[in-house]
Structures are given as C-alpha cells and as structure tokens.
Design a protein around this motif. Structure first.
Motif, mmCIF file in Angstrom:
data_model
loop_
_atom_site.group_PDB
_atom_site.id
_atom_site.type_symbol
_atom_site.label_atom_id
_atom_site.label_comp_id
_atom_site.label_asym_id
_atom_site.label_seq_id
_atom_site.Cartn_x
_atom_site.Cartn_y
_atom_site.Cartn_z
ATOM 1 N N ASP A 406 0.967 -1.165 -0.156
ATOM 2 C CA ASP A 406 -0.086 -0.042 -0.162
ATOM 3 C C ASP A 406 0.871 1.283 0.010
ATOM 4 O O ASP A 406 0.575 2.194 -0.546
ATOM 5 N N ILE A 407 1.886 1.171 0.761
ATOM 6 C CA ILE A 407 2.996 2.261 0.759
ATOM 7 C C ILE A 407 3.224 2.502 -0.669
ATOM 8 O O ILE A 407 3.554 3.607 -1.069
ATOM 9 N N GLU A 408 3.831 1.606 -1.330
ATOM 10 C CA GLU A 408 4.271 1.659 -2.819
ATOM 11 C C GLU A 408 3.032 2.374 -3.648
ATOM 12 O O GLU A 408 3.559 3.375 -4.302
ATOM 13 N N ARG A 409 2.171 2.098 -3.619
ATOM 14 C CA ARG A 409 0.891 2.641 -4.188
ATOM 15 C C ARG A 409 0.567 4.042 -3.737
ATOM 16 O O ARG A 409 0.200 4.858 -4.637
ATOM 17 N N PHE A 410 0.834 4.305 -2.501
ATOM 18 C CA PHE A 410 0.696 5.542 -2.113
ATOM 19 C C PHE A 410 1.851 6.567 -2.635
ATOM 20 O O PHE A 410 1.305 7.618 -3.009
ATOM 21 N N LYS A 411 2.742 5.990 -2.587
ATOM 22 C CA LYS A 411 3.959 6.867 -2.976
ATOM 23 C C LYS A 411 3.901 7.123 -4.445
ATOM 24 O O LYS A 411 4.028 8.383 -4.903
ATOM 25 N N GLU A 412 3.449 6.212 -5.529
ATOM 26 C CA GLU A 412 3.162 6.583 -6.710
ATOM 27 C C GLU A 412 1.960 7.612 -6.897
ATOM 28 O O GLU A 412 1.834 8.584 -7.637
ATOM 29 N N GLN A 413 0.949 7.497 -5.957
ATOM 30 C CA GLN A 413 -0.382 8.344 -6.056
ATOM 31 C C GLN A 413 0.401 9.843 -5.541
ATOM 32 O O GLN A 413 -0.034 10.714 -6.448
ATOM 33 N N LYS A 414 1.034 9.858 -4.667
ATOM 34 C CA LYS A 414 1.823 10.976 -4.082
ATOM 35 C C LYS A 414 2.632 11.752 -4.977
ATOM 36 O O LYS A 414 2.403 12.944 -5.453
ATOM 37 N N ASN A 415 3.614 11.002 -5.739
ATOM 38 C CA ASN A 415 4.264 11.606 -6.949
ATOM 39 C C ASN A 415 3.373 12.110 -8.039
ATOM 40 O O ASN A 415 3.757 13.347 -8.387
ATOM 41 N N ARG A 416 2.418 11.537 -8.465
ATOM 42 C CA ARG A 416 1.818 11.894 -9.372
ATOM 43 C C ARG A 416 0.735 13.254 -8.956
ATOM 44 O O ARG A 416 0.802 14.233 -9.803
ATOM 45 N N ASP A 417 0.377 13.196 -7.718
ATOM 46 C CA ASP A 417 -0.445 14.431 -7.378
ATOM 47 C C ASP A 417 0.109 15.402 -7.132
ATOM 48 O O ASP A 417 -0.193 16.498 -7.565
ATOM 49 N N LEU A 418 1.491 15.208 -6.593
ATOM 50 C CA LEU A 418 2.123 16.685 -5.945
ATOM 51 C C LEU A 418 2.712 16.979 -7.344
ATOM 52 O O LEU A 418 2.742 18.559 -7.687
ATOM 53 N N LYS A 419 3.304 16.397 -8.307
ATOM 54 C CA LYS A 419 3.617 17.090 -9.537
ATOM 55 C C LYS A 419 2.431 17.811 -10.330
ATOM 56 O O LYS A 419 2.800 18.760 -10.867
ATOM 57 N N GLU A 420 1.428 17.076 -10.365
ATOM 58 C CA GLU A 420 0.300 17.729 -10.939
ATOM 59 C C GLU A 420 -0.120 18.990 -10.215
ATOM 60 O O GLU A 420 -0.447 20.054 -10.790
ATOM 61 N N ALA A 421 0.000 18.971 -8.864
ATOM 62 C CA ALA A 421 -0.325 20.267 -8.232
ATOM 63 C C ALA A 421 0.714 21.416 -8.360
ATOM 64 O O ALA A 421 0.303 22.651 -8.540
ATOM 65 N N LEU A 422 1.956 21.064 -8.575
ATOM 66 C CA LEU A 422 2.970 21.880 -8.867
ATOM 67 C C LEU A 422 2.828 22.606 -10.113
ATOM 68 O O LEU A 422 2.800 23.794 -10.350
ATOM 69 N N ILE A 423 2.395 21.538 -11.438
ATOM 70 C CA ILE A 423 2.113 22.174 -12.493
ATOM 71 C C ILE A 423 0.872 23.065 -12.545
ATOM 72 O O ILE A 423 0.831 24.002 -13.195
ATOM 73 N N SER A 424 -0.061 22.659 -11.934
ATOM 74 C CA SER A 424 -1.286 23.553 -11.828
ATOM 75 C C SER A 424 -1.013 24.863 -11.111
ATOM 76 O O SER A 424 -1.396 25.866 -11.415
ATOM 77 N N TYR A 425 0.017 24.774 -10.271
ATOM 78 C CA TYR A 425 0.454 26.262 -9.521
ATOM 79 C C TYR A 425 0.954 27.050 -10.737
ATOM 80 O O TYR A 425 0.816 28.363 -10.832
ATOM 81 N N ALA A 426 1.736 26.402 -11.678
ATOM 82 C CA ALA A 426 2.528 27.155 -12.644
ATOM 83 C C ALA A 426 1.636 27.692 -13.529
ATOM 84 O O ALA A 426 1.511 28.830 -14.000
ATOM 85 N N VAL A 427 0.273 27.086 -13.632
ATOM 86 C CA VAL A 427 -0.813 27.349 -14.670
ATOM 87 C C VAL A 427 -1.346 28.407 -14.026
ATOM 88 O O VAL A 427 -1.830 29.392 -14.872
ATOM 89 N N MET A 428 -1.603 28.348 -12.707
ATOM 90 C CA MET A 428 -2.444 29.547 -12.086
ATOM 91 C C MET A 428 -1.404 30.861 -12.269
ATOM 92 O O MET A 428 -1.796 31.968 -12.485
ATOM 93 N N GLN A 429 -0.344 30.629 -12.204
ATOM 94 C CA GLN A 429 0.776 31.990 -12.174
ATOM 95 C C GLN A 429 0.686 32.471 -13.409
ATOM 96 O O GLN A 429 0.889 33.770 -13.723
#
Lengths: 450, 499
Positions: A406-429
């Motif tokens: 589950d932790i592995e699953r979580f890690k992948e989810q986290k990486n995806r989500d955070l990267k997406e969040a950072l990208i969306s931050y850039a889009v906002m800027q």
C-alpha cells in the motif's frame, strides 16, 4: 490485491454496486458545479467484481452543504453543517447516470468512518479528511467554520476523501463504507456495533509513548522519518505561502486607490481628463483581480494540505507496525523465559533467579510429582506460546507485506498528485501574469493618451 | 553687454513674461516716468520692442528667437551667440554627462535650445567644530557667451540652494520657481546623513537646477549664474550684497499686512487657477501617499518571496522522484523574486520622485498665488486710500467731526494735499503695471508649468505601467518554460521506467 484478515462481516457482500479497484481504477467525480482538474483520480472505469453481473461506474459527489440546527448529545442547541452525498451509477452503454442514493452526513460522521477504517485496516495508508479548522490562513479568510468559503472548500475536501476511499483497492470493498453512502439512518449504530473502538489499540493514542523495539524494520524507520520531514516541510511551505498571499493581496488592493483619485483628478483636467479616468478604471480592475487569483491558489494550498495530513496517516501505519513488532518481541521474550524455566526444572539446576527457587529454599524441596506437574503446565504454555508466536510472526509478515504494497501505491499516487499540483500552480501563475499584462497594457495606453 | 543683450532678447521674445522682472525693478528704482516701457526702453534706442503686456502669449522662446534671427540688427548683437544659429538640439532626457550633451548634435524642426548643462554629484561630508554638513559638486557646462568659461566646477551645500531659491522668488514673485527637496527628514530617520536620503536629495537638487536652466526667464538670472560659477568665498561675499536683513523684514511685514487685508476681487482666470491648484494639491498628495504605500507593499511582498523559493529546495531533499520539479519551481520563484525587485526599483526611480516633486510644486503654486494676491492687494489698498483721500478732501471743505486718521496719511499729509494725491496716483500707476506684469508672468508660466506637469505625469505613469508589463512578461516566460519542461519530461520518464 491482498485482503485484510478475513472477517465476513467486514467484507462487502456481493452487491450490484460493488466496485472493484485495481491500482489505476478510479471513480469519476461529479463535483457539484465545478470541475476540479487536479482532483482527477484517474480515468479508468470501475470494473465489476467477480460477483457483479454488469459493468458499472460509480459516481460519488458531495454536492451541497447546508446549515442546520439541532440538539446535541447534551441536549444543547447547536449549529452544524450537513453535506449531501449523492451516489450515481452509470450504465456503461449509454453513459446515463442514475441517482441511486442520496443522504446527508455531517463532518463528525466522516470522522467516525475514518476512525473505523483506521482500526480495521491498520496496514493501509488511510486517506485524510480535510482540516477540522482553517489553518494557515492569510488575513482574508476567516477561521470561522461557518464561513461560506471554508464550507465550500470543506465540501470539496470531503468529496475528495470519499473518492480516495472509493478508489482504494481494499477500502472500497468495505461494507461500512458502502453503508455510509447508502444508509442514512442507523449507520452510526451499525458502526458502533462493530465494536471497533474496543479493538482500537489505546496505545496508539499515546503519541509520546515509545516502544523499545529491539530489531526495528529499517524501512519503517525510514518511512517514519520521511513522514516527519514531509509534514514539516509542507507546513513550512504553507506558512510561507500564506504570508506571500497576504502581501500580494496588499500590493493589488492599494492600486485600487489610484482609481478613485484619478477619477476625481480627471474632473479638473481638460486634456488629461479622459486618459486619467480610463486609466483609473483599469487600476480598479487590477485591484479586484486578486480575489479570484487567491481563490484559485487556495485550492492549490488544499492539495498540499491533503498530503500534509497524509503524512500523519503514514506515521500511523509505522506506529502500528512498531506496536506489532513490540508485541512480537514481548511474546518471543516471554516464550524464551518459559522455555528456560522448563529446562531448569527438568535438569534441576537453578541458573536463574526464580520465585520457585526461593520458596524451595525457604519451604523445602518440592516433590517430584509437583515438579512433573509444573513442567507439564509449562510445556503446554510453551506450546501455546509457540503457536501464538508463529501466528504473530505470520501476521507480522502479512502486515509488512500488505503495508508495504500500500505504501508503494501511495508513493506513486503522491508523486503523481504533487507533480500535478505543482504544474497547476504554474498554470495559475501564468494566468495571473497574463491578466497582469493585459491590465497594465490597457493602463499604459490610457496614460500615453493623456 | 551680453547680459543686457540677452535680457533684451528674452524680454522681446518672452514679452510679458520677463517684463515682470524688469518692470518691477523700474518700479522700485525710479519714479521718473509714468509707464515703464518695454524691455528695450532705456537701454537701447527704442526700436519698438513689443508693447508690454500686449500679448502675454506662451510661445516658446525658441520660436521667437527664430523670428528675430531674420532681423539683421539683432544678429550682430548676438554674434557671440552663434550657437543659437547652429540649432543644436538635445534629447530632452536628463543628461548624465554635460560633455556628452554638448557633443550631441541633432537637427530637428523645432530644436530644443539647450546650452546649459548641470550635474550634481559627489556628496561629501564636512566636519567643523560647529557643525557637520554635506556639500555637493556642481558641474556646469555651457556655451553661453556671458559665462567666462565653458566649464565650471563648484561645491555647494543645501543652504546655498535655499539662498538661490529665495533670491529667485524675490526677483520673480509670480513665477513658478521649482521646488527644492525637503529640508528635514520626513519620517523618523535616525541618521540625518543616511545614504538613501542623500542620494534622493542629490537627484532632486540636480532636477532643481536643471529646471531653472530650462526656464526661459530664470535661466538668465544673475544670482543663478553666480551660484553656478562662483567659488565658495565669492558666493559668500555675493550673498552679503543683497538687500539687507531689515529691508527683507520690511518686505515681509508689508506682505503680511497685504495678505491680512485679503483679496477683494481676484480676476476670474485666477479664481479658476486657484481652484485648480487646491484640487491638484489634494490629489497629488493622495497619489504620493498611494505610490509610497505601493512601494512599501511591494517591498514586503519581495521579502516574503525570498523565503518561498528555498522552501522548495528544502523539500526536494526528501523527495527523490520530485527533485527536478521542485528545484525548477524554486528557480522560477527566485526569478520572479528578482523581477519584483526590479519592478520596485523602477517605481522608486520613475514614479516616486516625480510625484513627490509635484507635491512640493503644489505648495509652491499656492505660494505664488498668494504673492500675486499680495501684489494686487497692495494696489487695491492704494486705490482705496486715494478714493478715501479724495473723499476726505471733499469733506474737508465742510466742517468735520474729529475722526481717526490713518497714520500714514497723517504723516504724509502736508499743506499740499494735491501733491499727495498726485504722488499717490503715480504710485498707483506703477502698481497697476506691477500687477499687470505679475499677472501676465504668472499666466504664461502657468501654461508652461501645466504643460510640463502633464508631460511629466504622463511619462512617469507610462513608465510605471511599462515596469509592470515587463515584470509580468518576465514571470510569464519563467513559468511557461517551466511548464514546457514539465510536460516534456513525462515522455522521457515513461521510457526510462520501462525496464
């Protein structure tokens, strides 16, 4: 995916609406009126379990929030917010969604659900709830739970929570979760009947208690360390972001004053008048643009906050493992000492201090029959202990295996989500910059016409 | 000769504007003739310079110079000033080096005639037993004939600037003399000689001198020339030559007296002017406050942003898979941070000094208005005196009850009331001219000032808008390149992940 230790009551009975998840399975979200791009949990279809008869998609949404008053446990008047949860099943062929269930829940019920899941799925990184009280606020937001902006953001957070649970390969099958979505009345009683509170290890609550584990699992130690760091850095980031947002708000809003003064000044100017007036208007536009900009940024902050709370969920798993390990070591220790006792009795040597040894000295030797009896008892205990140790070991290994998956699953989810969040931050800027360029270009034109 | 010739040129060309100066001098110096003639009168055979006060137009000096150039007689007089014929014109921007300015030659249809270039730099601290003060180096480069040399270097302190301003105000009470930077620190600065304060002051002093140099009348002022060229000891002795303390005090007393009488009837156009000045003053002060506040907010935003980038670097240390993304975000934030710093400095260079100068200008305008009113009040009171005198004389023929007499009337009352009346009439005549000159001078200078104000405000705000556009463009580019790099990467990552 591996299942939790079998318990027929907890397992979701084959039901028409049961979704099966695999790592990429997602459940589509219908997010009230807004569509949150960043919240996409994956676009896969929920496919049927081995017991389903047809392919179905489930849509879960927390579509409304409503202020209510009622009486609480102490018969005192209280105001709270209730959230409408709507579940839709979607016919695969024509894509029409049919409302299957709709009920109202309040925040405390969500909490109850989560606590239940924490107890029954100790190896799972259980998705977090949105914050109970507004933290990391900058000056515009109030910390009031009744504030409409806060309620709106919480609605989105709760929906997100449900979607996370529904898309988790293990959690999505839980009956209590299913009932949470479908059975409005009596749900609380049903949860409590599971007796999960009793099952909950009270030691988990004692945050400060340390359990000296002799052979800690290095991976879990590292994970715990990671979760601490994640929590610390995200908190720091959120704090700085809040301050930056506050200052940015100030910069934009002060420009609004130009609008008023330019307008008044234009009244006395013949040639400059028009230019001043229209430039002033653009200054007003600029000043008011910050409200939407920061509203968007708040969503970004919420995405980060989710992972801030996820860090706690990670730590909870580590903790549980620690306790398990501790129990195991205690059991092993106990067994070892019993074996030694037995050996001593059998061979007649007293190597270690024991109460029996003392009483023997004081009250005289025991009879061989007595000794036999005692050896027999010990042997039984040793047998039992060995069985228990074996099953504990097995349990431990299962736990580690499942948790780590589950932790592995979580890690992948986290990486995806955070990267997406950072990208969306850039889009906002980018959007903010484009707006800025437009307003100031317009203003410049007005100024140059003065 | 050069000076007088210049004055004549200026007087002839500037018409009513400069007559104020000459007119006043005559009024105080000689009571011989009735109406003072045009600037030409009394100095060269009156060849019919324009009748004083006839047109009071705001035509630029340069245009008139062009007209006069066709007059052969005038050309001879100005043979030394051949530079006028060269039509050297220079970029209107503040030149950084006087030498480079003179060397620029640009031919335009309407050449900007600039033959006087001033820079203020090198602040130096001087410590004496009595006090500590700062002097600034003033470098003047000129091609004007009346200057003994083409380059001057002197040192002046703030007091000297104050003196110059005072002299200009005395000589031209209704011209709009440029403002000096404030004497004292506005908002509690501990160290009087703080670097920023000195730099701001230096820039403002340079602006002050250049504004005078650009002013069609003030540029020829004698005290201005002395200020730019005299050595320190020369300046001191020159300062002492001026009207003494007592006469200055007398002037002040009279000024107060007139102002207390109030203005009976300000002409319509000056009423309008006054209304404008009041409104303008209010608005420009607000704009000054707003602009200063914006600067402050931007600074605080910058301070917070400085921390924002590093947090992402910190985070990247614990996330193996997000290292690149986080580091990129950090670098973007830092770049935006730098861009905001640049925006701030742009604001403080382009906008704040200009707005602040006009705040000071608004006070000056009110002062000019007052002085004009005082001049009129002086006339009005004499007229009133004459009217009452006439009434008295008529009354005197009849038996009168004892009444209080004006002290000045008593002292001046002599056995020849007609003489007294004649004198008064003469004074009134002069004052009427004085008022007319003052009004015309102000009107012309007002138009010029308004034009300059419009240009300055317009360019200051345009610059500010430009700074903001540039800031957002830079940030946009930064984030867009981040986005491109992030959306390209997954293709690389996907191929790397596959074993």
């Amino acid at each position: 995916m591996e299942q939790a230790p079998p318990d027929p009551e907890r397992r979701l009975q084959p039901a028409p609406l049961e979704p099966l998840g695999h790592p990429d399975a997602g459940l589509e979200a219908v997010v009230g009126e807004e569509v949150e791009a960043a919240r996409d949990e994956g676009s896969g279809d929920g496919t049927m379990t081995e017991n389903n008869f047809w392919l179905k998609k489930i849509e879960i949404s927390v579509s409304e929030a409503e202020k209510r008053t009622g009486r609480n446990a102490m018969n005192m008047q209280e105001t709270y917010t209730a959230y409408l949860i709507e579940t839709r099943s979607v016919e695969h062929i024509d894509g029409q969604s049919v409302l299957t269930d709709s009920l109202w829940r309040r925040y405390s019920e969500f909490e109850l659900l989560r606590n239940y899941l924490l107890v029954y799925y100790p190896h799972v990184v259980v998705p977090p709830l949105p914050e109970k009280r507004a933290e990391f606020v900058w000056h515009k937001l109030s910390a009031d739970n009744m504030d409409p902006d806060f309620v709106e953001r919480r609605r989105i957070g709760l929906e997100n929570f449900l979607l996370r649970v529904a898309s988790h390969p293990i959690l999505c099958r839980d009956k209590i979760f299913y009932l949470f979505l479908t059975q409005e009345g009596n749900w609380k009683e049903t949860v409590n009947e599971t007796g999960f509170q009793l099952k909950a290890d009270s030691r988990l609550k004692a945050l400060n208690a340390t359990f000296r584990v002799k052979n800690p699992d290095k991976r879990f130690t590292e994970l715990k360390h990671y979760s601490d760091e994640l929590q610390s850095v995200i908190s720091h980031l959120l704090r700085v972001r809040a301050r930056v947002a506050d200052r940015l708000y100030g910069v934009y809003k002060v420009h609004g004053n130009y609008g008023r003064v330019f307008s008044e000044w234009s009244a006395i100017e013949k040639e400059m008048g028009d230019g001043l007036q229209s430039a002033g208007h653009h200054m007003d536009v600029y000043a008011s643009s910050i409200d939407d900009i920061l509203e968007d940024e708040e969503h970004y902050a919420d995405q980060l906050k989710e992972y801030l709370f996820y860090a706690e969920a990670l730590r909870a798993v580590c903790r549980k493992h620690e306790l398990m390990q501790y129990d195991l070591e205690m059991a092993a220790q106990d067994l070892a000492s019993k074996k030694q006792q037995c050996e001593e009795l059998a061979t007649g040597t007293v190597r270690t201090f024991s109460l029996k040894g003392m009483t023997t000295k004081l009250f005289g030797q025991e009879t061989p029959e007595q000794r036999e009896a005692r050896i027999k008892v010990l042997e039984e205990q040793i047998n039992e202990g060995e069985q228990q140790l074996k099953s504990k070991n097995l349990e431990g290994r299962e736990f580690v295996k499942n948790a780590w998956a589950d932790i592995e699953r979580f890690k992948e989810q986290k990486n995806r989500d955070l990267k997406e969040a950072l990208i969306s931050y850039a889009v906002m800027q980018i959007s903010m910059c484009k707006k800025g360029i437009q307003v100031w270009t317009n203003a410049k034109e007005c100024f140059s016409k003065m | 000769m050069g000076t007088l010739g210049r004055a004549r040129l200026a007087a002839a060309a500037g018409q009513a504007r400069t007559l104020g100066m000459d007119g006043e001098r005559r009024a105080s110096q000689a009571l011989s003739s009735g109406l003072p003639e045009g600037g030409a009168g009394g100095e060269s055979p009156g060849d019919g310079g324009p009748v004083p006060g006839s047109s009071g137009s705001s035509a630029l000096l340069q245009a008139e110079v062009l007209d006069l150039d066709e007059d052969e007689d005038d050309l001879e007089v100005f043979s030394k000033d051949a530079s006028l014929m060269d039509m050297n014109s220079f970029s209107p921007m503040m030149p950084t080096s006087p030498l480079s300015m003179i060397n620029q030659v640009k031919f335009e249809d309407e050449p900007d005639l600039k033959d006087l270039f001033i820079t203020v730099d090198e602040p130096e601290s001087h410590v004496t037993t009595v006090e500590t003060f700062i002097t600034y180096r003033i470098i003047t480069k000129t091609s004007r004939g009346e200057f003994d040399s083409s380059e001057f270097e002197v040192r002046r302190r703030y007091q000297d600037f104050l003196w110059l301003k005072g002299k200009l105000e005395d000589a031209h009470p209704t011209l709009i003399i440029p403002p000096l930077p404030e004497k004292f620190i506005v908002k509690g600065m501990v160290e009087r000689f703080n670097d920023d304060f000195i730099e701001t002051r230096r820039k403002a002093l340079q602006k002050f001198l250049n504004r005078i140099a650009d002013h069609p009348t003030l540029t020829f002022n004698e005290d201005f020339k002395v200020f730019l060229t005299a050595q320190t000891w020369e300046l001191s002795s020159h300062k002492k030559q001026g009207p003494g303390l007592l006469s200055r005090m007398g002037q002040t007393v009279r000024a107060v007296a007139w102002s207390m009488r109030g203005v009976k009837s300000r002409p319509e156009e000056f009423m309008e002017m006054n209304n404008f000045i009041e409104m303008f003053s209010q608005k420009i002060n607000l704009i000054d406050k707003i602009s200063q506040r914006i600067y402050k907010e931007e600074r605080e935003y910058f301070d917070e942003m400085k921390e924002y980038g590093p947090v992402h670097i910190l985070w990247s240390a614990t996330e193996e898979d997000l290292v690149d993304t986080l580091k990129s975000v950090a670098s973007c934030v830092d770049k935006c941070c730098k861009a905001t710093e640049k925006r701030m400095s742009g604001l403080s260079e382009a906008l704040l000094p200009v707005v602040h100068e006009y705040v000071l200008y608004s006070e000056i305008l009110m002062g000019v208005m007052k002085r004009r009113d005082q001049i009129q009040a002086e006339l009005d009171s004499k007229v009133e005196a004459l009217t009452s005198k006439k009434a008295d004389t008529d009354l005197m023929r009849k038996p009168q009850p004892i009444r209080e007499l004006n002290l000045s009337e008593v002292t001046q009352q002599d056995s020849h009331p007609s003489d007294f009346r004649a004198k008064l009439t003469e004074e009134i005549g002069k004052l009427e001219d004085k008022v007319e000159c003052a009004n015309n001078a102000l009107k012309a200078d007002w138009e010029r000032w308004k034009q300059n104000m419009q240009n300055d405000i317009k360019s200051a705000f345009t610059d500010m808008a430009e700074e903001n556009i540039h800031y957002y463009e830079q940030c946009l580019a930064t984030w867009e390149s981040f986005l491109t790099s992030q959306t390209d990467l997954p293709l690389e990552e996907a191929s790397e992940d596959k074993p």
